[in-house]
Enzyme design. Structure first.
Site, PDB file in Angstrom:
ATOM      1  N   SER A  67      -5.975  -0.786   3.207  1.00 42.81           N
ATOM      2  CA  SER A  67      -5.287  -1.686   2.295  1.00 42.81           C
ATOM      3  C   SER A  67      -4.283  -0.929   1.456  1.00 42.81           C
ATOM      4  O   SER A  67      -4.315   0.299   1.376  1.00 42.81           O
ATOM      5  CB  SER A  67      -6.289  -2.400   1.388  1.00 42.81           C
ATOM      6  OG  SER A  67      -6.587  -1.570   0.282  1.00 42.81           O
ATOM      7  N   LYS A  68      -3.403  -1.693   0.883  1.00 41.99           N
ATOM      8  CA  LYS A  68      -2.288  -1.142   0.115  1.00 41.99           C
ATOM      9  C   LYS A  68      -2.744  -0.170  -0.959  1.00 41.99           C
ATOM     10  O   LYS A  68      -2.110   0.842  -1.207  1.00 41.99           O
ATOM     11  CB  LYS A  68      -1.576  -2.310  -0.568  1.00 41.99           C
ATOM     12  CG  LYS A  68      -0.075  -2.276  -0.391  1.00 41.99           C
ATOM     13  CD  LYS A  68       0.537  -3.370  -1.214  1.00 41.99           C
ATOM     14  CE  LYS A  68       1.558  -4.130  -0.391  1.00 41.99           C
ATOM     15  NZ  LYS A  68       1.979  -5.374  -0.953  1.00 41.99           N
TER      16      LYS A  68
END
Ligand code: GLU
Length: 470
Positions: A249-250
């Site tokens: 994820s970011k």
């Protein structure tokens, strides 16, 4: 059973334009593309933009740019769902007429109350069927001023089973799922409905996508069946985990294709790495896109989550950096330097020679730009390197090297080597004793490829000046 095996293969990638092209979507796109190319079929790009609040043109542009960068060429599209509203309406109307969909006038408050009551009873949350038509059942009176949604009349009993291309047979009982909203009050269809109409209209035979969609597939299969549409084959790819074992994820690093492009990766490196992230062909680690196309037949797909491995990506990319021809690398490195505000003051030939000299030790074009910056701007050795190598004891040797180089008529490796040797002799030094300080003074670091080759690519004046002011 699906009907996919008899028809020309057509696959698609259907990103939602609510952000950049995610690495997981890029992998799905690659598999879908390779599968279509392997079978001489077609690959379609569809933009799923029905989440109007979160979809942006900027995301569409980024997605298209990333697809282009990766070289995942599509035969049709981009098709935009928001341009197909009339078609969805047509299908909704047909379904209402056929009795496979119905209008539901429950207000948001009523739905909230329904959920609360189910929670209180410890039941699973689901639509209670208030507006679901059944033979002999009388429906409530249509309330004034309430805009309805349209719901799919999902079968109540029986199982939905499909033989997943990746995961094998999957069965979900219809009791697990309820009457899904397929059209919102504003007339926009929901994902599970639009995706079916599109896959049907676009004659998609194989749907590859992330396994977060497994729970949506039974609804979709039921809708296909309600429409009398042929079923595609489904292949759900396991998620990609970050090196901490959590979903990539970011928050835990770069997850967009764009970021890797900016960080100096080559598209062929990225594709090769993504290909192996959930698929294998024997022990092959490095292969071309043509090889992948010839091998990718939908088998050897992994059922378990893939692990994102930045070190392996670097290794794969460095292989392609070494293979890349210098003119292509030069253009990419020039771009990287431009971003840093560094103007390349060198002939094309000279700049390519610089790329060629350093590419073997670089994993990305960013790393190459890190190296080549020294040719075009000031260098700043670390305090430690300066203290270790730029001592008073060595300065006289650096000064006489500067003088010797300044007086050279020709500037090439052989001439530079001659002056280096005569300086060693004059000061009673061994090569490393001189070479390290020269590297630190001229290049700003103590490790470089062969010194004469490195110096040759500098303008002579810069070398002389840096040696004198060391
Ligand atoms: N828009 C969906 C997504 O980005 C597509 C899923 C599908 O391929 O059906 O997850």
């Amino acid at each position: 059973m699906n009907d996919a095996s008899k028809k020309p293969v057509r696959t698609r990638i259907a990103p939602s334009p609510t952000g950049f092209l995610h690495l997981g979507t890029a992998r799905t796109a690659l598999y879908s593309w390779a599968y279509a190319r392997h079978h001489g079929g077609q690959f379609v790009l569809r933009i799923e933009d029905t989440d109007v609040a979160r979809s942006t043109q900027d995301s569409v542009d980024q997605i298209l740019a990333s697809m282009k960068w990766l070289g995942l060429d599509y035969d049709e599209g981009p098709v935009y769902q928001m341009q197909r509203l009339a078609r969805y309406q047509e299908v909704i109307d047909q379904m209402i007429t056929a009795g496979t969909a119905y209008r539901c006038y429950c207000t948001p408050e009523e739905l909230e109350a329904m959920k609360a009551a189910q929670d209180a009873r410890g039941q699973k949350r689901r639509y209670d069927g208030t507006w679901r038509p059944e033979p002999g059942k009388s429906l409530p009176a249509v309330p004034e001023g309430v805009k309805p949604v349209v719901r799919f009349k999902n079968p109540i009993d029986g199982d939905v089973t499909w033989d997943d291309v990746v995961k094998g047979p999957i069965t979900i009982n219809n009791r697990e799922i309820d009457d899904l909203i397929i059209q919102r009050t504003d007339g926009v269809p929901t994902y599970n409905f639009a995706v079916v109409v599109d896959d049907w209209d676009m004659a998609i035979t194989h749907v590859f996508r992330g396994d977060e969609h497994i729970n949506n597939t039974p609804w979709q299969i039921n809708i296909f069946n309600a429409l009398g549409a042929p079923l595609p084959a489904f292949g759900h790819l396991p998620i990609i985990l970050g090196d901490d074992g959590l979903k990539l994820s970011k928050r835990r690093g770069a997850v967009s294709v764009t970021a890797y492009e900016e960080n100096g990766y080559l598209p062929e490196g990225m594709l090769n790495y993504l290909a192996r992230l959930g698929w294998s062909h024997g022990d092959d680690e490095l292969f071309s896109r043509e090889q992948m196309v010839s091998w990718f037949d939908g088998t050897h797909l992994s059922k378990s989550p893939a692990q994102w491995d930045p070190a392996k990506l670097e290794w794969v990319n460095s292989h392609y950096i070494k293979l890349a021809d210098s003119a292509r690398l030069a253009a990419l490195v020039r771009e990287q330097l431009k971003r840093r505000g560094v103007a390349v003051d060198a002939s094309a030939e000279q700049f390519e020679a610089m790329c060629a000299l350093f590419k073997d030790r670089c994993v990305t074009t960013v790393a190459l730009a890190d190296w080549l910056g020294m040719y075009f701007g000031p260098v700043a050795p670390s305090a430690e390197d300066a203290a270790t190598h730029l001592t008073d004891a060595i300065r006289p040797a650096l000064a006489s090297l500067a003088d010797g180089l300044a007086s050279l008529a020709a500037w090439n490796k052989a001439e530079i080597q001659t002056v280096l040797k005569s300086t060693l002799g004059a000061h009673g030094l061994k090569m490393p004793q001189l070479a390290m300080p020269v590297r630190v003074a001229v290049c700003g670091r103590a490790q470089t490829p062969s010194l004469d080759a490195v110096l040759e690519l500098f303008a002579k004046e810069i070398v002389v000046e840096r040696l004198r002011s060391a």
